[in-house]
Motif scaffolding. Sequence first.
Motif, short mmCIF file in Angstrom:
data_model
loop_
_atom_site.label_atom_id
_atom_site.label_comp_id
_atom_site.label_asym_id
_atom_site.label_seq_id
_atom_site.Cartn_x
_atom_site.Cartn_y
_atom_site.Cartn_z
N ASP A 102 -94.78 58.07 9.40
CA ASP A 102 -93.88 59.13 8.95
C ASP A 102 -94.59 60.36 8.38
OD1 ASP A 102 -94.79 58.07 6.58
OD2 ASP A 102 -92.84 57.37 5.86
N PHE A 103 -95.90 60.50 8.67
CA PHE A 103 -96.60 61.62 8.03
C PHE A 103 -96.10 63.01 8.48
CE2 PHE A 103 -99.47 60.81 11.62
CZ PHE A 103 -99.72 62.08 12.09
N PRO A 104 -95.66 63.20 9.75
CA PRO A 104 -95.19 64.55 10.09
C PRO A 104 -93.99 64.97 9.24
CG PRO A 104 -95.65 63.30 12.09
CD PRO A 104 -95.68 62.31 10.96
N LEU A 105 -93.05 64.04 9.03
CA LEU A 105 -91.88 64.34 8.20
C LEU A 105 -92.29 64.60 6.75
CD1 LEU A 105 -88.76 64.45 8.37
CD2 LEU A 105 -88.73 62.02 7.77
N ALA A 106 -93.26 63.82 6.26
CA ALA A 106 -93.73 63.99 4.88
C ALA A 106 -94.36 65.38 4.69
CB ALA A 106 -94.73 62.89 4.52
N ILE A 107 -95.17 65.78 5.64
CA ILE A 107 -95.84 67.10 5.55
C ILE A 107 -94.81 68.22 5.60
CG2 ILE A 107 -97.43 68.69 6.73
CD1 ILE A 107 -99.03 66.16 7.62
N GLN A 108 -93.82 68.04 6.47
CA GLN A 108 -92.73 69.02 6.57
C GLN A 108 -92.05 69.21 5.21
OE1 GLN A 108 -90.24 67.94 9.97
NE2 GLN A 108 -88.51 68.86 8.88
N HIS A 109 -91.98 68.14 4.42
CA HIS A 109 -91.33 68.22 3.12
C HIS A 109 -92.30 68.47 1.97
CE1 HIS A 109 -87.32 67.55 4.53
NE2 HIS A 109 -87.73 66.53 5.25
N GLY A 110 -93.55 68.82 2.29
CA GLY A 110 -94.45 69.27 1.23
C GLY A 110 -95.61 68.36 0.88
N ALA A 111 -95.74 67.21 1.53
CA ALA A 111 -96.89 66.35 1.25
C ALA A 111 -98.17 67.11 1.56
CB ALA A 111 -96.84 65.08 2.11
N ASN A 112 -99.16 67.02 0.66
CA ASN A 112 -100.46 67.63 0.97
C ASN A 112 -101.59 66.61 0.95
OD1 ASN A 112 -100.85 67.31 -1.75
ND2 ASN A 112 -100.64 69.48 -2.25
N LEU A 113 -101.23 65.34 0.77
CA LEU A 113 -102.17 64.23 0.94
C LEU A 113 -101.41 63.11 1.63
CD1 LEU A 113 -104.96 62.96 0.42
CD2 LEU A 113 -104.11 62.17 -1.79
N ILE A 114 -101.86 62.74 2.83
CA ILE A 114 -101.21 61.63 3.53
C ILE A 114 -102.15 60.44 3.55
CG2 ILE A 114 -99.77 63.18 4.92
CD1 ILE A 114 -101.73 62.46 7.29
N ARG A 115 -101.61 59.24 3.64
CA ARG A 115 -102.42 58.01 3.59
C ARG A 115 -102.23 57.26 4.90
NH1 ARG A 115 -98.76 57.89 -0.62
NH2 ARG A 115 -97.84 56.13 0.47
N VAL A 116 -103.28 57.20 5.70
CA VAL A 116 -103.14 56.66 7.04
C VAL A 116 -104.06 55.47 7.28
CG1 VAL A 116 -103.32 57.19 9.49
CG2 VAL A 116 -102.46 58.91 7.92
N GLY A 117 -103.49 54.35 7.70
CA GLY A 117 -104.28 53.17 8.02
C GLY A 117 -104.19 52.80 9.49
N SER A 118 -103.07 52.20 9.88
CA SER A 118 -102.96 51.64 11.23
C SER A 118 -103.11 52.67 12.35
CB SER A 118 -101.66 50.85 11.36
OG SER A 118 -100.58 51.60 10.89
N ALA A 119 -102.70 53.91 12.14
CA ALA A 119 -102.84 54.91 13.20
C ALA A 119 -104.32 55.22 13.48
CB ALA A 119 -102.11 56.20 12.83
N LEU A 120 -105.17 54.91 12.50
CA LEU A 120 -106.60 55.14 12.66
C LEU A 120 -107.32 53.89 13.18
CD1 LEU A 120 -108.13 56.97 9.56
CD2 LEU A 120 -108.47 57.55 11.98
N PHE A 121 -107.03 52.78 12.51
CA PHE A 121 -107.85 51.57 12.72
C PHE A 121 -107.15 50.50 13.54
CE2 PHE A 121 -108.97 53.36 8.49
CZ PHE A 121 -110.25 53.79 8.82
N GLY A 122 -105.87 50.69 13.87
CA GLY A 122 -105.11 49.67 14.58
C GLY A 122 -104.36 48.79 13.59
#
Length: 229
Positions: free
Chosen positions: A201-221
Amino acid sequence: MTTPDLTQNYQKLTRAVSECAREAKHPVAMLAVTKTWPASTVRACAALGQRAFGENYVQEALSKIDELADLDLQWHFIGPLQSNKCQAVAERFAWVQTIDREKIVALLSKHRPANLPPLNVLIQVNIDDENSKSGCTPDAVRELASCIAAMPNLRLRGLMAIPKPTRNQDGTAFKAMAQLYKTLQNEFTGIDTLSMGMSDDFPLAIQHGANLIRVGSALFGARAPKAET
Ligand SMILES: *Cc1c(COP(=O)(O)O)cnc(C)c1O
């Protein structure tokens, strides 16, 4: 995960994040969440240019931090924090994103070594799930923020949330977080970080003002299921 796959995921993701940031007209940083992945995976990701890593389990994190001491990495603690783990976290991490009660605020400040810069902290807000034990209520943010601001060895940087996808399909929870964040910025100095959005859901979060996202599975599987420790 093979290195070519990780390279491809990393490039794809950093491109997607900068595209979202461009549309939202504000910069966005990405935390690579490495829980359950070995130090060798973190090292491979660092070789691609990633510096900030997030870990959920203290023991697992400490062994990786030791093993990767030759790299200049920035470690964020993003798991539920127990009192008896506060000393290790205060000594070894640069950030804690999961502050949700006064008791751990005092412990983290007390145990932050004097030779290190203040520990950067985010208040975790339980924005949409009355059954979850993690995170403080939106009403409690202000008092907790005052408590943190009074601690010599902590530096309040902002807010973090993990909204339930089912309660956040149209970004309702992200919107509520953005509002809380704005209020906090008006009342405290140095508030510059809104940590929300994960692989799905990071695109929606950024749209609403997130400036730090936390990503695991999209990077490492996908992570292998892991027993709680
Ligand atoms: C595991 C975890 C993430 C990453 O989740 P993905 O869906 O794998 O991107 C982000 N934040 C927290 C707090 C986590 O525990």
